[in-house]
Scaffold this motif. Structure first.
Motif, PDB file in Angstrom:
ATOM      1  N   GLU A  92       0.228  29.310  -5.777  1.00 58.19           N
ATOM      2  CA  GLU A  92       0.125  29.676  -7.195  1.00 58.19           C
ATOM      3  C   GLU A  92       1.003  28.719  -7.999  1.00 58.19           C
ATOM      4  N   PHE A  93       0.390  27.924  -8.853  1.00 51.99           N
ATOM      5  CA  PHE A  93       1.185  26.973  -9.636  1.00 51.99           C
ATOM      6  C   PHE A  93       0.424  26.505 -10.864  1.00 51.99           C
ATOM      7  N   MET A  94       1.172  25.989 -11.814  1.00 51.08           N
ATOM      8  CA  MET A  94       0.602  25.381 -13.013  1.00 51.08           C
ATOM      9  C   MET A  94       1.502  24.220 -13.426  1.00 51.08           C
ATOM     10  N   GLY A  95       1.063  23.461 -14.408  1.00 51.93           N
ATOM     11  CA  GLY A  95       1.887  22.350 -14.852  1.00 51.93           C
ATOM     12  C   GLY A  95       1.181  21.496 -15.881  1.00 51.93           C
ATOM     13  N   VAL A  96       1.552  20.212 -15.912  1.00 52.22           N
ATOM     14  CA  VAL A  96       0.913  19.259 -16.814  1.00 52.22           C
ATOM     15  C   VAL A  96       0.326  18.124 -15.981  1.00 52.22           C
ATOM     16  N   ASN A 103     -12.562   9.098 -11.384  1.00 53.93           N
ATOM     17  CA  ASN A 103     -13.753   9.905 -11.661  1.00 53.93           C
ATOM     18  C   ASN A 103     -13.488  11.056 -12.631  1.00 53.93           C
ATOM     19  N   VAL A 104     -12.231  11.284 -12.985  1.00 55.49           N
ATOM     20  CA  VAL A 104     -11.869  12.440 -13.810  1.00 55.49           C
ATOM     21  C   VAL A 104     -12.077  12.109 -15.281  1.00 55.49           C
ATOM     22  N   ARG A 105     -12.893  12.924 -15.954  1.00 53.68           N
ATOM     23  CA  ARG A 105     -13.243  12.654 -17.350  1.00 53.68           C
ATOM     24  C   ARG A 105     -12.763  13.744 -18.310  1.00 53.68           C
ATOM     25  N   ASN A 106     -12.645  14.981 -17.856  1.00 51.57           N
ATOM     26  CA  ASN A 106     -12.395  16.083 -18.801  1.00 51.57           C
ATOM     27  C   ASN A 106     -10.940  16.522 -18.853  1.00 51.57           C
ATOM     28  N   LEU A 107     -10.038  15.801 -18.178  1.00 61.60           N
ATOM     29  CA  LEU A 107      -8.616  16.116 -18.220  1.00 61.60           C
ATOM     30  C   LEU A 107      -7.840  14.852 -18.581  1.00 61.60           C
ATOM     31  N   SER A 108      -6.747  15.029 -19.306  1.00 60.91           N
ATOM     32  CA  SER A 108      -5.970  13.863 -19.738  1.00 60.91           C
ATOM     33  C   SER A 108      -4.505  14.050 -19.393  1.00 60.91           C
ATOM     34  N   ILE A 109      -3.791  12.954 -19.269  1.00 58.22           N
ATOM     35  CA  ILE A 109      -2.368  12.992 -18.930  1.00 58.22           C
ATOM     36  C   ILE A 109      -1.605  13.757 -20.012  1.00 58.22           C
ATOM     37  N   GLY A 110      -0.741  14.662 -19.561  1.00 62.21           N
ATOM     38  CA  GLY A 110       0.038  15.490 -20.473  1.00 62.21           C
ATOM     39  C   GLY A 110      -0.586  16.834 -20.786  1.00 62.21           C
ATOM     40  N   GLN A 111      -1.843  17.049 -20.376  1.00 59.87           N
ATOM     41  CA  GLN A 111      -2.530  18.301 -20.661  1.00 59.87           C
ATOM     42  C   GLN A 111      -1.987  19.416 -19.776  1.00 59.87           C
ATOM     43  N   LEU A 182      -8.890  22.923 -11.803  1.00 59.66           N
ATOM     44  CA  LEU A 182      -7.850  23.100 -12.816  1.00 59.66           C
ATOM     45  C   LEU A 182      -8.468  23.670 -14.089  1.00 59.66           C
ATOM     46  N   LEU A 183      -7.770  24.609 -14.704  1.00 58.89           N
ATOM     47  CA  LEU A 183      -8.214  25.212 -15.960  1.00 58.89           C
ATOM     48  C   LEU A 183      -7.254  24.805 -17.069  1.00 58.89           C
ATOM     49  N   PRO A 184      -7.751  24.169 -18.140  1.00 55.42           N
ATOM     50  CA  PRO A 184      -6.873  23.846 -19.263  1.00 55.42           C
ATOM     51  C   PRO A 184      -6.277  25.113 -19.887  1.00 55.42           C
ATOM     52  N   VAL A 185      -5.022  25.019 -20.283  1.00 50.64           N
ATOM     53  CA  VAL A 185      -4.299  26.150 -20.863  1.00 50.64           C
ATOM     54  C   VAL A 185      -4.035  25.875 -22.341  1.00 50.64           C
ATOM     55  N   PRO A 186      -4.489  26.761 -23.227  1.00 52.16           N
ATOM     56  CA  PRO A 186      -4.218  26.558 -24.657  1.00 52.16           C
ATOM     57  C   PRO A 186      -2.714  26.555 -24.934  1.00 52.16           C
ATOM     58  N   ASN A 187      -2.301  25.782 -25.923  1.00 45.10           N
ATOM     59  CA  ASN A 187      -0.873  25.646 -26.210  1.00 45.10           C
ATOM     60  C   ASN A 187      -0.216  26.962 -26.607  1.00 45.10           C
ATOM     61  N   GLU A 188      -0.990  27.885 -27.185  1.00 40.37           N
ATOM     62  CA  GLU A 188      -0.393  29.144 -27.624  1.00 40.37           C
ATOM     63  C   GLU A 188      -0.143  30.128 -26.474  1.00 40.37           C
ATOM     64  N   VAL A 189      -0.609  29.806 -25.283  1.00 42.99           N
ATOM     65  CA  VAL A 189      -0.414  30.682 -24.129  1.00 42.99           C
ATOM     66  C   VAL A 189       0.786  30.179 -23.326  1.00 42.99           C
ATOM     67  N   PRO A 190       1.878  30.950 -23.244  1.00 44.44           N
ATOM     68  CA  PRO A 190       3.065  30.479 -22.521  1.00 44.44           C
ATOM     69  C   PRO A 190       2.821  30.390 -21.019  1.00 44.44           C
ATOM     70  N   ASP A 191       3.650  29.593 -20.363  1.00 45.42           N
ATOM     71  CA  ASP A 191       3.500  29.413 -18.920  1.00 45.42           C
ATOM     72  C   ASP A 191       3.556  30.743 -18.174  1.00 45.42           C
ATOM     73  N   GLU A 192       4.413  31.646 -18.616  1.00 49.94           N
ATOM     74  CA  GLU A 192       4.567  32.922 -17.915  1.00 49.94           C
ATOM     75  C   GLU A 192       3.288  33.763 -17.941  1.00 49.94           C
ATOM     76  N   ASP A 193       2.433  33.550 -18.928  1.00 48.43           N
ATOM     77  CA  ASP A 193       1.139  34.235 -18.985  1.00 48.43           C
ATOM     78  C   ASP A 193       0.074  33.489 -18.199  1.00 48.43           C
ATOM     79  N   ALA A 194       0.131  32.153 -18.241  1.00 45.60           N
ATOM     80  CA  ALA A 194      -0.931  31.349 -17.633  1.00 45.60           C
ATOM     81  C   ALA A 194      -0.796  31.203 -16.129  1.00 45.60           C
ATOM     82  N   LEU A 195       0.435  31.145 -15.621  1.00 43.48           N
ATOM     83  CA  LEU A 195       0.658  30.879 -14.202  1.00 43.48           C
ATOM     84  C   LEU A 195      -0.128  31.804 -13.288  1.00 43.48           C
ATOM     85  N   TYR A 196      -0.194  33.068 -13.659  1.00 46.34           N
ATOM     86  CA  TYR A 196      -0.748  34.059 -12.733  1.00 46.34           C
ATOM     87  C   TYR A 196      -2.276  34.093 -12.732  1.00 46.34           C
ATOM     88  N   LEU A 197      -2.889  33.227 -13.558  1.00 52.42           N
ATOM     89  CA  LEU A 197      -4.330  33.004 -13.437  1.00 52.42           C
ATOM     90  C   LEU A 197      -4.677  32.278 -12.144  1.00 52.42           C
TER      91      LEU A 197
END
Length: 437
Positions: A92-96, A103-111, A182-197
């Motif tokens: 279970e992890f998340m990050g940037v 081949n990766v088109r829909n994700l960018s560095i820093g996302q 990987l699922l992009p996380v909206p900026n308004e959602v804090p890590d503590e809410d997103a991690l457990y997805l």
């Protein structure tokens, strides 16, 4: 057991996959902190090579939040097959996003992104249905194929029985087929809410949905760790009229009471089925196993496990089967690994019980729904289950504390040097030595 499993796996050879579990270290030789397994109850924070892009669909994630799961204790105790010394744990992890393959088109560095605990190809018959945990093409374990007849997807940090992919209790992780996993996380959602997805939220939601909890059902929940506590909340959201919660840990039982559940303390009530039928004449509509196979209750099954006559125990399964009504439904989301003795197949058949192995939860089927319909709308706040926040450097001590359930420990947010400060309503950073005495 590990030596025998690894020898058998070697003789069987590796099943074909579309990804390889090993990663290429960075050319500059840079290292990261990571938690690795070296034997039963022997886990250590080590310096490991930082992964680089190894295959063209890879994404390298710089971890901003990871955690420990109850199922990690099965690894800690050496109860999952095909562990090897030096395996990096954690699923279970998340990050940037740190690096992306060509081949990766829909994700960018820093996302900001969260990873599913399973690695899916995105193209097989199961992935096309978003049943990512059942992917045919990412787990090399011919041993699992031999034991189960088929294989799950590859999982992060969960032994070579699930593919041998280095896990997320680390500062960096290589995510194969990153656009899918990987699922992009909206900026308004804090890590503590997103991690457990990454696991606990889809797993608990899947248990409730897959077992078919409906409006007006009376539901029994065995095991009140984070999965069980989440199932209480999902069952209520799905319209359950009554919930019977079963555990022996006082804090967990109180938390269930606070959510309006009736509780049974199995350290005091020895005949769970009798008690359930006293509370619910005729039996439960639904029973959910959110517990664990590695803590047998009776001397009989303690002895059989010690003598390696069984890997798992049937006690909760049998209690559920006899506690539900005729034609009742039993869902098993607890992580079982192998074989058990004394399973009450007669009651299962005679009562017409629907006994449902929920399987490893297909995270991809649910994570967008949970994020957008429940977390972002405020219907479900995952922070209720976070009891502590500690640094990655304390990970080995955290395993020992988590195993003993000291200091009311439940879900822990583990930060790295890349993490943001705690969000509002989240625990502040502490050290395990401060509270695990």
């Amino acid at each position: 057991m590990q030596a025998a499993a690894n020898t058998t796996q070697s003789k069987l050879g590796q099943a074909p996959t579309v990804v390889q579990p090993q990663y290429k270290p960075r050319e500059d030789g840079s290292t990261m902190k990571a938690l690795a397994w070296f034997g039963t109850t022997d886990v250590r924070v080590i310096d490991a090579p930082i992964p680089d892009i190894t295959e063209p669909d890879d994404v390298i994630v710089k971890v901003t939040g990871t955690t420990i799961c109850g199922s990690d204790l099965h690894l800690y105790h050496g109860e999952i097959l095909a562990l090897q010394k030096g395996d990096i744990l954690g699923h279970e992890f998340m990050g940037v996003v740190d690096r992306v393959g060509p081949n990766v088109r829909n994700l960018s560095i820093g996302q900001r992104v969260v990873a599913s605990f399973q690695i899916a190809c995105g193209k097989c018959r199961y992935c096309k249905q978003k049943l990512s945990s059942f992917c045919d093409n990412t787990n090399t374990s011919s041993l699992q194929n031999y034991m189960y007849g088929t294989r799950d997807a590859g999982f992060f940090g969960y032994s070579h029985f699930t593919g041998g992919f280095p896990g997320g209790q680390a500062e960096y992780v290589r995510v194969p087929i990153g656009e899918v996993n990987l699922l992009p996380v909206p900026n308004e959602v804090p890590d503590e809410d997103a991690l457990y997805l990454s696991d606990v939220l889809p797993t608990s939601y899947h248990c409730v949905v897959d077992t078919g909890v409906q409006e007006g059902d009376t539901v029994g929940i065995w095991g009140l760790g984070p999965i069980g506590q989440c199932c209480i909340r999902w069952a209520k959201l799905k319209g359950a009229s009554r919930i019977i919660a079963i555990d022996q840990v006082p804090d967990r039982l109180q938390r269930a009471k606070d959510e309006g559940c009736e509780v049974i303390d199995f350290s005091k009530v020895k005949d769970i089925t009798k008690k359930v039928h006293e509370l619910v004449p005729g039996g439960l509509d639904v029973a959910l196993d959110c517990g664990t196979f590695h803590e047998p209750k009776t001397l009989l099954h303690k002895g059989m496990k010690m003598l390696m006559l069984e890997t798992d125990v049937p006690e909760t399964a049998n209690e559920m089967i006899t506690s539900v009504r005729k034609m009742g439904r039993c869902g098993v989301i607890a992580a079982y690994a192998g074989f058990t003795n004394g399973f009450n197949i007669g009651a299962l058949m005679e009562k017409g019980v629907r006994f449902i192995g929920n399987g490893q939860a297909p995270v991809h089927k649910y994570w967008k729904e949970i994020l957008h319909d429940y977390i972002m709308t405020g219907k479900f706040d995952p922070k209720f289950m976070i009891s502590h926040r500690v640094p990655l450097e304390d990970m080995a001590k955290l395993y020992a504390a988590f195993d003993k359930r000291v200091a009311g420990i439940e879900k822990v947010f583990v930060e790295t040097r890349f993490s943001s400060p705690p969000s509002a309503g989240s625990p502040k950073l502490t050290r395990v030595d401060e509270w695990a005495r």
